[in-house]
Design a protein around this motif. Structure first.
Motif, mmCIF file in Angstrom:
data_model
loop_
_atom_site.group_PDB
_atom_site.id
_atom_site.type_symbol
_atom_site.label_atom_id
_atom_site.label_comp_id
_atom_site.label_asym_id
_atom_site.label_seq_id
_atom_site.Cartn_x
_atom_site.Cartn_y
_atom_site.Cartn_z
ATOM 1 N N ALA A 1 83.952 52.487 20.702
ATOM 2 C CA ALA A 1 84.906 51.999 19.695
ATOM 3 C C ALA A 1 85.520 53.169 18.920
ATOM 4 C CB ALA A 1 84.206 51.040 18.734
ATOM 5 N N PHE A 2 84.719 54.185 18.641
ATOM 6 C CA PHE A 2 85.204 55.373 17.936
ATOM 7 C C PHE A 2 86.215 56.166 18.785
ATOM 8 C CE2 PHE A 2 84.648 60.019 17.594
ATOM 9 C CZ PHE A 2 85.034 60.236 16.273
ATOM 10 N N SER A 3 86.070 56.094 20.114
ATOM 11 C CA SER A 3 86.790 57.010 21.002
ATOM 12 C C SER A 3 88.049 56.433 21.640
ATOM 13 C CB SER A 3 85.856 57.457 22.144
ATOM 14 O OG SER A 3 84.650 57.973 21.633
ATOM 15 N N VAL A 4 88.132 55.111 21.777
ATOM 16 C CA VAL A 4 89.189 54.532 22.633
ATOM 17 C C VAL A 4 90.607 54.921 22.212
ATOM 18 C CG1 VAL A 4 87.980 52.549 23.636
ATOM 19 C CG2 VAL A 4 89.004 52.340 21.357
ATOM 20 N N HIS A 5 90.836 55.081 20.904
ATOM 21 C CA HIS A 5 92.213 55.350 20.460
ATOM 22 C C HIS A 5 92.743 56.667 21.028
ATOM 23 C CE1 HIS A 5 91.571 58.736 17.670
ATOM 24 N NE2 HIS A 5 90.336 58.256 17.630
ATOM 25 N N ALA A 6 91.813 57.587 21.385
ATOM 26 C CA ALA A 6 92.245 58.910 21.833
ATOM 27 C C ALA A 6 92.633 58.935 23.314
ATOM 28 C CB ALA A 6 91.135 59.928 21.579
ATOM 29 N N ALA A 7 92.249 57.904 24.068
ATOM 30 C CA ALA A 7 92.599 57.872 25.497
ATOM 31 C C ALA A 7 92.645 56.417 25.976
ATOM 32 C CB ALA A 7 91.576 58.675 26.311
ATOM 33 N N PRO A 8 93.541 55.612 25.390
ATOM 34 C CA PRO A 8 93.521 54.176 25.713
ATOM 35 C C PRO A 8 93.715 53.897 27.200
ATOM 36 C CG PRO A 8 95.415 54.752 24.312
ATOM 37 C CD PRO A 8 94.545 55.951 24.372
ATOM 38 N N ALA A 9 94.549 54.674 27.868
ATOM 39 C CA ALA A 9 94.802 54.386 29.292
ATOM 40 C C ALA A 9 93.538 54.614 30.124
ATOM 41 C CB ALA A 9 95.941 55.262 29.807
ATOM 42 N N ARG A 10 92.784 55.661 29.788
ATOM 43 C CA ARG A 10 91.562 55.961 30.557
ATOM 44 C C ARG A 10 90.495 54.879 30.304
ATOM 45 N NH1 ARG A 10 92.293 59.419 34.586
ATOM 46 N NH2 ARG A 10 90.210 60.305 34.465
ATOM 47 N N TYR A 11 90.327 54.507 29.039
ATOM 48 C CA TYR A 11 89.353 53.451 28.740
ATOM 49 C C TYR A 11 89.795 52.112 29.331
ATOM 50 C CZ TYR A 11 86.542 56.475 25.756
ATOM 51 O OH TYR A 11 85.725 57.485 25.291
ATOM 52 N N ALA A 12 91.116 51.881 29.379
ATOM 53 C CA ALA A 12 91.622 50.635 29.974
ATOM 54 C C ALA A 12 91.261 50.583 31.461
ATOM 55 C CB ALA A 12 93.129 50.545 29.782
ATOM 56 N N ASP A 13 91.388 51.717 32.147
ATOM 57 C CA ASP A 13 90.982 51.751 33.568
ATOM 58 C C ASP A 13 89.505 51.376 33.709
ATOM 59 O OD1 ASP A 13 93.511 52.568 34.357
ATOM 60 O OD2 ASP A 13 92.963 54.699 34.523
ATOM 61 N N CYS A 14 88.686 51.899 32.809
ATOM 62 C CA CYS A 14 87.242 51.572 32.851
ATOM 63 C C CYS A 14 87.043 50.069 32.638
ATOM 64 C CB CYS A 14 86.476 52.351 31.788
ATOM 65 S SG CYS A 14 86.478 54.129 32.028
ATOM 66 N N ALA A 15 87.782 49.515 31.673
ATOM 67 C CA ALA A 15 87.654 48.077 31.378
ATOM 68 C C ALA A 15 88.020 47.253 32.604
ATOM 69 C CB ALA A 15 88.549 47.709 30.199
ATOM 70 N N ARG A 16 89.108 47.641 33.259
ATOM 71 C CA ARG A 16 89.552 46.873 34.440
ATOM 72 C C ARG A 16 88.534 47.020 35.568
ATOM 73 N NH1 ARG A 16 94.729 49.490 32.885
ATOM 74 N NH2 ARG A 16 95.677 48.013 31.424
ATOM 75 N N ALA A 17 88.005 48.226 35.760
ATOM 76 C CA ALA A 17 87.005 48.428 36.824
ATOM 77 C C ALA A 17 85.752 47.588 36.541
ATOM 78 C CB ALA A 17 86.632 49.910 36.922
ATOM 79 N N LEU A 18 85.398 47.501 35.273
ATOM 80 C CA LEU A 18 84.183 46.759 34.895
ATOM 81 C C LEU A 18 84.387 45.249 34.993
ATOM 82 C CD1 LEU A 18 81.311 47.498 33.757
ATOM 83 C CD2 LEU A 18 82.243 47.083 31.470
ATOM 84 N N GLY A 19 85.649 44.835 35.112
ATOM 85 C CA GLY A 19 85.947 43.400 35.171
ATOM 86 C C GLY A 19 86.129 42.804 33.796
ATOM 87 N N ALA A 20 86.329 43.669 32.775
ATOM 88 C CA ALA A 20 86.466 43.186 31.400
ATOM 89 C C ALA A 20 87.923 42.961 31.020
ATOM 90 C CB ALA A 20 85.846 44.196 30.438
ATOM 91 N N ALA A 21 88.849 43.485 31.798
ATOM 92 C CA ALA A 21 90.283 43.328 31.506
ATOM 93 C C ALA A 21 91.021 43.267 32.836
ATOM 94 C CB ALA A 21 90.778 44.511 30.671
ATOM 95 N N THR A 22 92.282 42.869 32.760
ATOM 96 C CA THR A 22 93.072 42.774 34.000
ATOM 97 C C THR A 22 94.293 43.674 33.879
ATOM 98 O OG1 THR A 22 94.510 41.013 33.205
ATOM 99 C CG2 THR A 22 92.407 40.338 34.207
ATOM 100 N N ALA A 23 95.064 43.734 34.964
ATOM 101 C CA ALA A 23 96.277 44.547 34.982
ATOM 102 C C ALA A 23 97.289 44.020 33.972
ATOM 103 C CB ALA A 23 96.875 44.535 36.396
ATOM 104 N N VAL A 24 97.182 42.755 33.613
ATOM 105 C CA VAL A 24 98.134 42.153 32.670
ATOM 106 C C VAL A 24 97.915 42.686 31.250
ATOM 107 C CG1 VAL A 24 98.856 39.938 31.644
ATOM 108 C CG2 VAL A 24 98.276 40.073 34.086
ATOM 109 N N ASP A 25 96.685 43.042 30.915
ATOM 110 C CA ASP A 25 96.388 43.536 29.563
ATOM 111 C C ASP A 25 97.034 44.906 29.339
ATOM 112 O OD1 ASP A 25 94.458 41.517 28.572
ATOM 113 O OD2 ASP A 25 93.256 42.196 30.268
ATOM 114 N N ALA A 26 97.676 45.066 28.189
ATOM 115 C CA ALA A 26 98.169 46.396 27.817
ATOM 116 C C ALA A 26 96.963 47.323 27.637
ATOM 117 C CB ALA A 26 98.971 46.300 26.524
ATOM 118 N N ASP A 27 97.212 48.634 27.762
ATOM 119 C CA ASP A 27 96.089 49.582 27.734
ATOM 120 C C ASP A 27 95.249 49.463 26.451
ATOM 121 O OD1 ASP A 27 96.711 50.513 30.211
ATOM 122 O OD2 ASP A 27 97.656 52.377 29.513
ATOM 123 N N ALA A 28 95.904 49.397 25.303
ATOM 124 C CA ALA A 28 95.137 49.363 24.043
ATOM 125 C C ALA A 28 94.271 48.102 23.984
ATOM 126 C CB ALA A 28 96.071 49.434 22.848
ATOM 127 N N ALA A 29 94.835 46.986 24.430
ATOM 128 C CA ALA A 29 94.065 45.732 24.405
ATOM 129 C C ALA A 29 92.922 45.798 25.402
ATOM 130 C CB ALA A 29 94.987 44.555 24.732
#
Ligand code: NAD
Length: 384
Positions: free
Chosen positions: A289-317
């Motif tokens: 939570a402390f770190s995501v703002h500094a690299a939202p696109a990279r954390y978003a990729d992790c979220a999608r890989a983990l199955g926590a988000a989809t391609a439809v979600d914007a990176d920050a979300a």
């Protein structure tokens, strides 16, 4: 960017691979390995199974089983004596991260001498060292494939990160059958350790295209399989997938880096003797939570890989959904807070400045997308 990648020369992976250990070691031209393991693996008969494969291949192994979890400099002394007494030409690390890290330290000290604190990061060890063959029994540390060993200085309680090609196993034999005996708590803790390796390797400032692919694959696998392995330790499919993911995550972070979670986790292990994967788990959601703002696109990729988000979600979300998913994962795996684990709050508060200083000194926080100050690290310790 030129990447300098380091991998074991031989990676033998698959169910039953441990029975081929003798063939692997003999094929490397080695004959007098010291098998470094722990009391549990001797008691379970697993060490004898490996010794038998070594003897069948005509080798002359000796056994050293007095390793300790989270190895200390003091615990290396009898291991070094065993190494010299046997005239060992190689070291086999057999167990979780602790016996494998012990084996790596012995392989270096046995040749170079000196003290482990002489070799801690940012020093990079290029060798020489005895050849190390690693056989993991947990699906977590990835030490079988990393150029890292973690040893606690008995004099200062500092958990020291030591790295460099000298610690890279020459061969890794990765057999998921060896993990079937892991109880649920160990399965969860080591599995979260592997997930932390993968996420930190991917978001690290040292990440590169080679490590990215392995990290994302490992995140996806762990997202699908860790809860299954935790719920049913005899689930062979989940165990096999977790074993592979842990090794992939190890290769990923060894050639990229870990970051703030690991930097803050090591002092917790050193001062409060919390299992390494568990202290990672305690920190993972808050540090993310402390770190995501500094690299939202990279954390978003992790979220999608983990199955926590989809391609439809914007990176920050998507990045925010990763934080939620980590909270949920920790809840599902029954991860305690430091306080509910039984750590005295006054001790925790008293040691927070020391832990923050040790975390920063390890160098790992500097690889984090959001590089923290000491005050911010102290604040994170206060929040978990
Ligand atoms: P571990 O080796 O410390 O073992 C923990 C306990 O699990 C021990 O009691 C052990 O006997 C038991 N155990 C091991 N395998 C088992 C099995 N198959 N069934 C039942 N019990 C089993 O655990 P770990 O989490 O794998 O390793 C943690 C250590 O690894 C820490 O010191 C950590 O700092 C280090 N580490 C090193 C690296 C690296 O790259 N070198 C990476 C991550 C962590």
């Amino acid at each position: 960017m030129v990447a300098n990648l380091s991998l074991p020369r031989i990676l033998r992976v698959g169910r039953g691979a441990a029975d081929e250990l003798g063939e692997v070691v003999a094929g490397l031209g080695l004959s007098r390995p010291l098998l470094v393991t722990d009391a549990f693996l001797v008691g379970s008969g697993a060490a004898e199974r490996l010794t038998a494969t070594l003897r069948r291949a005509g080798l002359h192994p000796a056994l050293f089983s007095d390793t300790v979890p989270d190895p200390t400099t003091d615990s290396l002394t009898p291991g070094l004596a065993a190494l010299h007494d046997h005239g060992a030409d190689s070291v086999i690390g057999f167990g979780g991260g602790s016996p494998m890290d012990t084996a790596k330290a012995l392989a270096l000290l046995g040749v170079q001498g000196g003290l482990m604190r002489d070799y801690k990061a940012p020093h990079v060890n290029h060798g020489p060292a005895l050849p190390v063959i690693a056989v993991p029994t947990t699906a977590g540390s990835g030490s079988e494939a990393t150029q890292v060993t973690v040893i606690t200085d008995s004099a200062t309680d500092e958990k020291m990160l030591c790295m460099g090609p000298a610690f890279q196993p020459l061969a890794a034999v990765v057999d998921m059958e060896l993990t079937l005996s892991m109880p649920p708590r160990l399965t969860a803790d080591t599995g979260v350790d592997a997930l932390t390796h993968a996420v930190e390797a991917y978001v690290s400032r040292k990440a590169g295209p080679f490590t990215d692919g392995l990290a994302l694959t490992a995140i996806a696998t762990i997202g699908r399989q860790l809860r299954r392995a935790y719920a049913d330790g005899s689930d062979a499919e989940a165990r096999e997938a977790m074993m592979l993911a842990a090794t992939q995550a190890g290769i990923a972070f060894s050639n990229s880096s870990v970051a703030l979670v690991h930097g803050m986790s090591r002092p917790i292990g050193a001062h409060f003797h919390v299992a390494h994967g568990l202290s990672n788990a305690m920190l993972f959601p808050a540090v993310t939570a402390f770190s995501v703002h500094a690299a939202p696109a990279r954390y978003a990729d992790c979220a999608r890989a983990l199955g926590a988000a989809t391609a439809v979600d914007a990176d920050a979300a998507a990045a925010d959904k990763l934080v939620d998913a980590l909270h949920t994962l920790c809840r599902d795996l029954d991860v305690p807070t430091p306080r509910s684990y039984g750590i005295d709050h006054a001790d925790w508060t008293r040691l927070t400045p020391v832990m923050a200083e040790q975390a920063l000194a390890s160098g790992s926080p500097a690889n984090n997308p959001a590089v923290p100050t000491a005050a911010q690290i102290e604040d994170l310790y206060a929040r978990v």
